[in-house]
Design a protein around this motif. Structure first.
Motif, PDB file in Angstrom:
ATOM      1  N   ALA A   3       0.835  -1.192   0.000  1.00  0.00           N
ATOM      2  CA  ALA A   3       0.000   0.000   0.000  1.00  0.00           C
ATOM      3  C   ALA A   3       0.874   1.247   0.000  1.00  0.00           C
ATOM      4  N   LEU A   4       0.376   2.277  -0.674  1.00  0.00           N
ATOM      5  CA  LEU A   4       1.103   3.537  -0.700  1.00  0.00           C
ATOM      6  C   LEU A   4       1.262   4.109   0.701  1.00  0.00           C
ATOM      7  N   SER A   5       0.292   3.837   1.565  1.00  0.00           N
ATOM      8  CA  SER A   5       0.384   4.356   2.932  1.00  0.00           C
ATOM      9  C   SER A   5       1.591   3.788   3.668  1.00  0.00           C
ATOM     10  N   ARG A   6       1.984   2.542   3.343  1.00  0.00           N
ATOM     11  CA  ARG A   6       3.182   1.956   3.988  1.00  0.00           C
ATOM     12  C   ARG A   6       4.441   2.679   3.552  1.00  0.00           C
ATOM     13  N   LEU A   7       4.508   3.051   2.256  1.00  0.00           N
ATOM     14  CA  LEU A   7       5.674   3.792   1.781  1.00  0.00           C
ATOM     15  C   LEU A   7       5.745   5.159   2.463  1.00  0.00           C
ATOM     16  N   ARG A   8       4.596   5.817   2.572  1.00  0.00           N
ATOM     17  CA  ARG A   8       4.570   7.124   3.227  1.00  0.00           C
ATOM     18  C   ARG A   8       5.014   7.007   4.687  1.00  0.00           C
ATOM     19  N   GLN A   9       4.536   5.967   5.358  1.00  0.00           N
ATOM     20  CA  GLN A   9       4.892   5.806   6.760  1.00  0.00           C
ATOM     21  C   GLN A   9       6.377   5.526   6.935  1.00  0.00           C
ATOM     22  N   THR A  10       6.937   4.725   6.019  1.00  0.00           N
ATOM     23  CA  THR A  10       8.374   4.441   6.083  1.00  0.00           C
ATOM     24  C   THR A  10       9.193   5.712   5.931  1.00  0.00           C
ATOM     25  N   LEU A  11       8.818   6.550   4.983  1.00  0.00           N
ATOM     26  CA  LEU A  11       9.538   7.810   4.783  1.00  0.00           C
ATOM     27  C   LEU A  11       9.358   8.741   5.971  1.00  0.00           C
ATOM     28  N   LEU A  16      16.615   5.180   0.448  1.00  0.00           N
ATOM     29  CA  LEU A  16      15.969   4.502  -0.672  1.00  0.00           C
ATOM     30  C   LEU A  16      16.030   2.992  -0.490  1.00  0.00           C
ATOM     31  N   GLU A  17      17.171   2.485  -0.043  1.00  0.00           N
ATOM     32  CA  GLU A  17      17.285   1.033   0.159  1.00  0.00           C
ATOM     33  C   GLU A  17      16.354   0.554   1.267  1.00  0.00           C
ATOM     34  N   ALA A  18      16.177   1.368   2.318  1.00  0.00           N
ATOM     35  CA  ALA A  18      15.236   0.999   3.378  1.00  0.00           C
ATOM     36  C   ALA A  18      13.808   0.982   2.841  1.00  0.00           C
ATOM     37  N   LEU A  19      13.514   1.874   1.906  1.00  0.00           N
ATOM     38  CA  LEU A  19      12.177   1.934   1.327  1.00  0.00           C
ATOM     39  C   LEU A  19      11.882   0.702   0.485  1.00  0.00           C
ATOM     40  N   LEU A  20      12.918   0.141  -0.147  1.00  0.00           N
ATOM     41  CA  LEU A  20      12.726  -0.986  -1.057  1.00  0.00           C
ATOM     42  C   LEU A  20      12.733  -2.336  -0.359  1.00  0.00           C
ATOM     43  N   LEU A  21      13.203  -2.388   0.886  1.00  0.00           N
ATOM     44  CA  LEU A  21      13.300  -3.682   1.578  1.00  0.00           C
ATOM     45  C   LEU A  21      11.983  -4.451   1.515  1.00  0.00           C
ATOM     46  N   PRO A  22      12.044  -5.783   1.320  1.00  0.00           N
ATOM     47  CA  PRO A  22      13.243  -6.643   1.292  1.00  0.00           C
ATOM     48  C   PRO A  22      13.928  -6.717  -0.065  1.00  0.00           C
ATOM     49  N   ALA A  23      13.400  -6.029  -1.080  1.00  0.00           N
ATOM     50  CA  ALA A  23      14.053  -6.039  -2.391  1.00  0.00           C
ATOM     51  C   ALA A  23      15.369  -5.263  -2.310  1.00  0.00           C
ATOM     52  N   VAL A  24      16.297  -5.614  -3.184  1.00  0.00           N
ATOM     53  CA  VAL A  24      17.598  -4.951  -3.230  1.00  0.00           C
ATOM     54  C   VAL A  24      17.774  -4.341  -4.608  1.00  0.00           C
ATOM     55  N   ALA A  25      18.052  -3.048  -4.637  1.00  0.00           N
ATOM     56  CA  ALA A  25      18.210  -2.349  -5.908  1.00  0.00           C
ATOM     57  C   ALA A  25      19.662  -2.297  -6.316  1.00  0.00           C
ATOM     58  N   ARG A  26      19.881  -2.073  -7.596  1.00  0.00           N
ATOM     59  CA  ARG A  26      21.222  -1.834  -8.130  1.00  0.00           C
ATOM     60  C   ARG A  26      21.319  -0.393  -8.568  1.00  0.00           C
ATOM     61  N   PHE A  27      22.524   0.134  -8.546  1.00  0.00           N
ATOM     62  CA  PHE A  27      22.761   1.524  -8.904  1.00  0.00           C
ATOM     63  C   PHE A  27      23.851   1.568  -9.967  1.00  0.00           C
ATOM     64  N   GLU A  28      23.552   2.208 -11.084  1.00  0.00           N
ATOM     65  CA  GLU A  28      24.515   2.326 -12.182  1.00  0.00           C
ATOM     66  C   GLU A  28      24.759   3.790 -12.492  1.00  0.00           C
ATOM     67  N   LYS A  29      25.979   4.122 -12.808  1.00  0.00           N
ATOM     68  CA  LYS A  29      26.315   5.490 -13.166  1.00  0.00           C
ATOM     69  C   LYS A  29      25.504   5.918 -14.390  1.00  0.00           C
ATOM     70  N   ALA A  30      24.988   7.151 -14.358  1.00  0.00           N
ATOM     71  CA  ALA A  30      24.139   7.639 -15.444  1.00  0.00           C
ATOM     72  C   ALA A  30      24.234   9.162 -15.505  1.00  0.00           C
ATOM     73  N   THR A  31      23.570   9.723 -16.466  1.00  0.00           N
ATOM     74  CA  THR A  31      23.480  11.177 -16.579  1.00  0.00           C
ATOM     75  C   THR A  31      22.009  11.582 -16.596  1.00  0.00           C
ATOM     76  N   HIS A  32      21.771  12.796 -16.104  1.00  0.00           N
ATOM     77  CA  HIS A  32      20.406  13.325 -16.056  1.00  0.00           C
ATOM     78  C   HIS A  32      20.503  14.836 -16.154  1.00  0.00           C
ATOM     79  N   PRO A  33      19.613  15.496 -16.909  1.00  0.00           N
ATOM     80  CA  PRO A  33      19.740  16.955 -17.107  1.00  0.00           C
ATOM     81  C   PRO A  33      19.658  17.757 -15.818  1.00  0.00           C
ATOM     82  N   ALA A  34      19.069  17.194 -14.765  1.00  0.00           N
ATOM     83  CA  ALA A  34      18.933  17.962 -13.529  1.00  0.00           C
ATOM     84  C   ALA A  34      20.044  17.684 -12.533  1.00  0.00           C
TER      85      ALA A  34
END
Length: 796
Positions: free
Chosen positions: A492-500, A626-644
Motif C-alpha cells: 500500500a502507498l500508505s506503507r511507503l509514506r509511513q516508512t519515509l 531509498l534502500e530501506a524503502l525498497l526492503l526486502p528487495a535490493v536495488a542496483r545503482f549504475e552510473k548515469a546522466t540526467h539533465p537535472a
C-alpha cells in the motif's frame, strides 16, 4: 434578484409570515441571501400639510411653520430645511415620536420660539441617505395619515441568490409561480391585452442571424411625453428592487423586466433609418454604449442595427446615439428573444454587465416577447400618452421543448420516499407542468420559461423541492459489503509514506502545472503538455518530473530559515506519447500519466546535536533511505546522466533489471541559478515499481555457528563495485550466505590506478558445523573467480 415582499404578495396572497416565506424559498432552492427592512422602526410620524412659512425672528436659517397634522389640528414647528414651502406635504414627527437612533421628539423652544414636533428628511427617517431637505410626499396625501402605512414602510426587501439554472425566477412573476406551487395559494397576474392600434406608423424588422435571434418584436409609439413623471408606486417598487429611477420611459422598461422577466429596450424612432435588423457585427464596427464606453465589436457579437449603423449590443446594452432622451416624441420599443449561447460571455469580455445580459445568457421565456411588448405599451400610453402603431414581428425557428419521461419507481428509488402516482401528479400539477399520464409514468413537456428541465432527474428534483427537503427522511445507507482481496505481492502507498515519515521525511503536495522554464531545466523537456486555460500565466504547462516542485518547496523553506529539509511527494507526471488508435489502428498522439515518488534531502545529515559531528547530507544518505524503502528487495545503482543532476554524482536505480528512476545531487548550474547554498540530494522513482512486493519464500534458519572470513581484493580503480559484487554472488559456493563490502582503500601499499575492496564473507550450513577445509575451499573458489573475471589480486 432583489424585490419587495409587498410586490410579491400583490401576485400571490400567501398566509405565510415574512420569516416563513424566506425559509420556504430557501428550502426550495431559492436561497434568500438578504432580508432587510425598508425603513427602521419609528413611531408617531404622520403626513403634515404646511400652511404657513415665516422667517424665524432670531435665526436667519430657520423658519417658523404652521403645519396641519390632521383632524383640523395645526402645530407650530421650527424648521431649518431649505426646501420647506407653503402647500407641500411632508413627514411630521409629533411630540413623543421615537425616530431611528432612539431619538425622542419633545416640545421645545428653538431660539425662543416654541416648536411642537419636527419636519423630517428621508435620512432622518432612515429611508434614504438624502439629507438635503424635507422628504416631499404626494400632493394627494391626506394630512394626519400614518406615514408608515402611506409609504408601505413595513415592507421588506428580499434578495435571492439564484443558481444559474433558475432564470425563470429572475422576475416577480416567476417567483410568484414558485410561491404558489410551494404553498398552494392562488397566483393572480396582471391581465395583458393588446393595446388599441391608433397609429399607422411602423418600422420593419428583419432577422439576419436567426439562430442567435429567433424572435424580434417592435412597435412605434408616437406622441409620447418623455418628461412625464413616473408614478410614485412604480418608483418605489424599482428602488426596492435596487434600480434607480431615471425617466418614465426607462422606468417602464425596467419595471416590465422585473415584473415579467423580459428585458426591453426603447430607441428614439427619429434616430433610426430603415429596417431594424438583428445581425452579427461586421469587421471594424464600433458602438458607443449608454455607459459611455466605445467598443470595437467582435464578429461573434450580435447587434441590433438599422440600414446605416449598429444601434445596440443585442440583449446587453443599447447605444448612446439611438437612445431616448427627454426630447423624444416617438419611440421604437423592442422586445426579443436572444439565444443564451449568443449572449453568454459577451458582456464580461468587454468588462461590464447588465440586467438584460444576466437574464438572456441564462434563458428568457421565448414565448414572452409579444406579451411583454403589449404590457410595456400599455404602461407607456397610460403614463406618457401617445398612439401605438402595429407590432412588427419576425420569427424564425424557436427552441423546441422535448418531452421528459418520469417514472414513479425512479422517483422512489432516488428520493427514498414512496410517492404514489397520484401524489406525483398532484405535485406536477402545482408546478403547472403539461404532463400526460401513461400508467405509473408521466410524460412532461417543460414550459417555455423552464430551460432547466431536460432530463428525468430534473423532474425528480422538482418533486423533492415541493415535497420539502426537510420531509425526506435521513436513512442510513444499506449495502452488502464483501471483503476485498489484498494481494501479497502489492504494498500500500500508505506503507511507503509511513516508512519515509519514520526516516524523517515530510510529505508535500505541489501543483501539477508548473513554469515552463523549470520543465526545461529539470527535465530538458522542450515540448511539455500545455494547458488550454492556465490558472496563472506562469503555470502554463504540466509537469513531467517532480523535481521542479520539490526545489520550489526547498526555496520556500530556505526563505523561512529552515536549514534542514527532508521532503517527499507522490503524484502524477504528464508525458506525451504515441498510442495506437483503437478505431483506425494508426499511431496518434496521446499522453502518459505515470505516478511517481520524489525525494529531496538538504542540510545536515542529522538534526543538530552534541552526540555526533555536523556534516552535510550526501548521496549515500539518501541512497540508504531509498534502500530501506525498497526492503526486502535490493536495488542496483549504475552510473548515469540526467539533465537535472551532477554529471559525476548521478545513478540510475534498477530493480530486477528494470530502470525505475534516478538518484543524485542537483547539478551545480541549477544550484547557482536557484540560489541554493548547497546542492540537495534528490531521487525520483516510478511508484508502480515501489508498490510491487516480493512474495515471501521459506528458508531454513541454521542452528549451526557461522564461519566468517575477510577477503581483500586489489582491482582496477575504474572497476564498478557492483559488477564485482554481482559476479561474486552469482558464483558463490552454496555454503556462502552473505558477501558484504566493509572497506575501500587506496594509498600506501596499493599500486597507483588500483583500489582495495575488503569483503566480509559469512558461511554457514544448516546441518553441520563447517570444517576449516570446507571454508578454505569456498574462499579459494571466490578468489579464483575474481582473478579470472576481473584480474583481482589478494592484497598483501
Amino acid at each position: 434578484m432583489k424585490f419587495s415582499e409587498s410586490w410579491l404578495r400583490s401576485f400571490v396572497a400567501t398566509e405565510c409570515s415574512g420569516d416563513e416565506l424566506s425559509h420556504l424559498l430557501t428550502m426550495a432552492g431559492l436561497e434568500v441571501e438578504e432580508d432587510e427592512a425598508v425603513a427602521p422602526p419609528f413611531t408617531q410620524v404622520v403626513v403634515g400639510h404646511v400652511l404657513e412659512v415665516s422667517k424665524h425672528p432670531n435665526a436667519d436659517r430657520l423658519n417658523v411653520c404652521r403645519v396641519d397634522i390632521g383632524n383640523g389640528t395645526v402645530q407650530q414647528i421650527v424648521c431649518g430645511a431649505p426646501n420647506v414651502a407653503v402647500g407641500m406635504k411632508v413627514p411630521c414627527a409629533l411630540p413623543g415620536a421615537v425616530l431611528p437612533g432612539n431619538f425622542v421628539i419633545k416640545v421645545a423652544k428653538v431660539r425662543g420660539i416654541e416648536s411642537s414636533g419636527m419636519l423630517c428628511s428621508a435620512k432622518e427617517l432612515g429611508i434614504d441617505e438624502d439629507a438635503s431637505g424635507l422628504l416631499p410626499l404626494a400632493a394627494d396625501a391626506v394630512a394626519g395619515d400614518d406615514l408608515r402605512r402611506l409609504l408601505d414602510l413595513d415592507d421588506r426587501m428580499l434578495t435571492l441568490k439564484l443558481t444559474p439554472n433558475r432564470a425563470d425566477c429572475l422576475s416577480l412573476t416567476g417567483i410568484a409561480r414558485e410561491v404558489a406551487a410551494l404553498t398552494g395559494a392562488r397566483a393572480v397576474f396582471p391581465e395583458i391585452a393588446p393595446v388599441a392600434v391608433t397609429s399607422e406608423v411602423t418600422r420593419p424588422v428583419a432577422l439576419e442571424a436567426p439562430a442567435a435571434c429567433p424572435r424580434y418584436c417592435g412597435r412605434v409609439i408616437s406622441g409620447v411625453d418623455a418628461r412625464a413623471a413616473s408614478p410614485e408606486w412604480m418608483v418605489r417598487r424599482l428602488q426596492r428592487s435596487g434600480i434607480r429611477s431615471i425617466s418614465a420611459l426607462v422606468d417602464i422598461t425596467n419595471y416590465v423586466m422585473l415584473e415579467l422577466g423580459q428585458p426591453l429596450h426603447a430607441f428614439d424612432n427619429a434616430r433610426l433609418a430603415g429596417t431594424v435588423r438583428a445581425r452579427m457585427a461586421r469587421p471594424g464596427e464600433k458602438l458607443l454604449l449608454l455607459n459611455e464606453q466605445t467598443l470595437e465589436l467582435a464578429a461573434d457579437v450580435l447587434v441590433i442595427a438599422d440600414d446605416e449603423k449598429p444601434l445596440a449590443m443585442a440583449g446587453i446594452m443599447g447605444g448612446e446615439e439611438s437612445g431616448i432622451t427627454l426630447e423624444t416624441r416617438e419611440l421604437f420599443l423592442e422586445s426579443a428573444f436572444f439565444a443564451p449561447a449568443a449572449i453568454a460571455g459577451r458582456a464580461r469580455r468587454y468588462g461590464f454587465a447588465s440586467d438584460a445580459s444576466h437574464r438572456f445568457e441564462r434563458g428568457v421565456d421565448f414565448e414572452l416577447a409579444r406579451r411583454a411588448l403589449e404590457r410595456a405599451s400599455e404602461l407607456v400610453i397610460a403614463i406618457c400618452g401617445g398612439q401605438a402603431g402595429p407590432v412588427s414581428e419576425a420569427v424564425a425557428e424557436l427552441p423546441q421543448r422535448t418531452p421528459v419521461r418520469l417514472r414513479s419507481a425512479r422517483v422512489a428509488r432516488v428520493l427514498g420516499v414512496d410517492f404514489t402516482p397520484d401524489a406525483i401528479a398532484g405535485l406536477l400539477t402545482r408546478l403547472a407542468l403539461d404532463c400526460q399520464r401513461e400508467g405509473d409514468d408521466f410524460v412532461v413537456t417543460p414550459p417555455s420559461y423552464r430551460f432547466d428541465i431536460e432530463i428525468e432527474e430534473d423532474l425528480i428534483e422538482e418533486i423533492a423541492r415541493l415535497h420539502g427537503y426537510d420531509n425526506i427522511p435521513s436513512l442510513p445507507p444499506r449495502a452488502r459489503l464483501s471483503m476485498l482481496p489484498q494481494s501479497e505481492d502489492a504494498r500500500a502507498l500508505s506503507r511507503l509514506r509511513q516508512t519515509l515519515a519514520d526516516r524523517g521525511f515530510q510529505e508535500v503536495i505541489n501543483f501539477a502545472f508548473v513554469e515552463e522554464a523549470r520543465e526545461a531545466d529539470f527535465a530538458a523537456n522542450a515540448n511539455p503538455v500545455r494547458l488550454a486555460n492556465p490558472i496563472a500565466s506562469q503555470l502554463a504547462v504540466m509537469r513531467s518530473t517532480l523535481l521542479g516542485g520539490l526545489v520550489g518547496t526547498l526555496q520556500a523553506n530556505l526563505r523561512r530559515r529552515q536549514n534542514r529539509v527532508r521532503i517527499f511527494e507522490t503524484g502524477r507526471c504528464f508525458l506525451r506519447s504515441e498510442q495506437t488508435s483503437t478505431r483506425t489502428g494508426t499511431q496518434v498522439e496521446g499522453f502518459e500519466q505515470p505516478w511517481r515518488l520524489g525525494l529531496l534531502a538538504f542540510g545536515g545529515a542529522t538534526p543538530e546535536q552534541w552526540g555526533s559531528p555536523a556534516r552535510a547530507v550526501d548521496f549515500f544518505d539518501l541512497k540508504g533511505d531509498l534502500e530501506a524503502l525498497l526492503l526486502p528487495a535490493v536495488a542496483r545503482f549504475e552510473k548515469a546522466t540526467h539533465p537535472a543532476l551532477h554529471p559525476g554524482r548521478c545513478a540510475r536505480v534498477l530493480l530486477d533489471g528494470e530502470a525505475i528512476g534516478f538518484i543524485g545531487e542537483l547539478h551545480p548550474q541549477w544550484v547557482q541559478q536557484y540560489e541554493l547554498p548547497q546542492a540537495p540530494v534528490v531521487c525520483e522513482l516510478e511508484l508502480a515499481a515501489l508498490t510491487r512486493a516480493r512474495l515471501p519464500q521459506f528458508a531454513e534458519v541454521s542452528k549451526q555457528p557461522p564461519a566468517i572470513r575477510d577477503l581483500a581484493l586489489v582491482v582496477d580503480h575504474e572497476l564498478p563495485l557492483q559488477a564485482l559484487l554481482d559476479g561474486l554472488h552469482a558464483h558463490r559456493p552454496a555454503l556462502v550466505q552473505d558477501i558484504r563490502l566493509f572497506d575501500i582503500y587506496t594509498g600506501k601499499g596499493v599500486a597507483a590506478g588500483k583500489k582495495s575492496l575488503a569483503f566480509r564473507i559469512v558461511m554457514q550450513d544448516t546441518q553441520k558445523t563447517l570444517q576449516d577445509a570446507e571454508v578454505d575451499a569456498a574462499m579459494q573458489q571466490l578468489i579464483d573467480y575474481a582473478h579470472q573475471a576481473f584480474s583481482a589480486q589478494l592484497r598483501a
